[in-house]
Design an enzyme around this catalytic site. Structure first.
Site, mmCIF file in Angstrom:
data_model
loop_
_atom_site.group_PDB
_atom_site.id
_atom_site.type_symbol
_atom_site.label_atom_id
_atom_site.label_comp_id
_atom_site.label_asym_id
_atom_site.label_seq_id
_atom_site.Cartn_x
_atom_site.Cartn_y
_atom_site.Cartn_z
ATOM 1 C CB SER A 142 44.273 89.395 53.447
ATOM 2 O OG SER A 142 45.202 89.008 52.238
ATOM 3 C CE1 TYR A 155 40.580 88.795 49.571
ATOM 4 C CE2 TYR A 155 43.011 89.503 49.522
ATOM 5 C CZ TYR A 155 41.962 88.561 49.864
ATOM 6 O OH TYR A 155 42.299 87.603 50.683
#
Length: 252
Positions: A142, A155
């Protein structure tokens, strides 16, 4: 076709980028092994693959469980006898929260799927590919693995770890015929991203900073699927250990 006679395993195949990539890989001739925790959405992807003339199977799995990962690899081998492409894609997003309010259970949940799931997938698939002497692996990281996003530190940490696993494994297997690359989406139009606004309203918490989608929109899953298909193919034959940012300028 470009990927004819290739076998591709895709985790998180039931929705979003996983589904779009499954359809794209099948459309290019690959036989697909679809893996997802959600049996209903996974079977729906399989149905769509078959409707477009593709071939595949669905295997239900929790990617954070060793026995489930071993099973989806075993199923791929029993049905097709090889694994040429592995889109190690399954992942979940953290609930937005101030750092000190993140519960230990939430930390464990994120790390278990996003890091352990990628690690286990690599371990079992690499054993197969090393025997073959060939293979292409694409891990989903990501933009949060390149720079942190506000209020999702865990995250972000998990996706930094995915990048570390990608580069570390790529280094070990670069001279064994196996390419391992990563993609860093910067916001994709999926049910997951659509639910973020609802989460803000439900929890009553909004981060101090919100990502600036510089193109004015999220990516469509198919735009990520194009990059996955490229990295899976021989067109990317000299790429390994690369972390490809596909973010519409988000990280600029």
């Amino acid at each position: 076709m470009e990927l004819a006679h290739k076998v591709a395993v895709i985790t998180g195949a039931g929705s979003g980028t996983g589904r779009a990539s499954s359809l794209k890989l099948a459309n290019h001739g690959a036989k697909v092994v679809l893996v997802d925790f959600n049996q209903e959405t996974g079977n729906e992807t399989l149905k769509r693959v078959q409707e477009q003339g593709g071939e595949g199977i669905f295997v239900q799995a929790d990617v954070s469980k060793n026995e489930d990962v071993q099973n989806y690899v075993n199923q791929a081998m029993e049905v097709y006898g090889r694994i040429d492409i592995f889109f190690n894609n399954a992942g979940i997003i953290q609930k937005f929260a101030p750092f000190t309010k993140v519960e230990e259970a939430e930390y464990d949940r994120i790390m278990s799927v996003n890091v352990k799931g990628v690690f286990l997938g690599l371990q079992y698939v690499l054993k197969v590919m090393e025997k073959q002497g060939s293979g292409s692996i694409i891990n989903t990281a990501s933009t949060a693995g390149v720079r942190p996003e506000h209020s999702v530190a865990v995250y972000s940490a998990s996706k930094h770890a995915v990048i570390g696993l990608t580069k570390g494994a790529a280094l070990e297997y670069a001279n064994k015929g196996i390419r391992i690359n990563g993609i860093c989406p910067g916001g994709v139009q999926t049910a997951l991203t659509a639910s973020v606004a609802d989460q803000f309203e439900k929890d009553g918490y909004v981060p101090e900073e919100i990502s600036n989608m510089r193109m004015g929109r999220y990516a469509e899953p198919n735009e990520l699927a194009e990059m996955v298909t490229f990295l899976a193919s021989d067109k990317a034959s000299y790429m390994t250990g690369s972390i490809v940012v596909v973010d519409g300028g988000l990280t600029l």
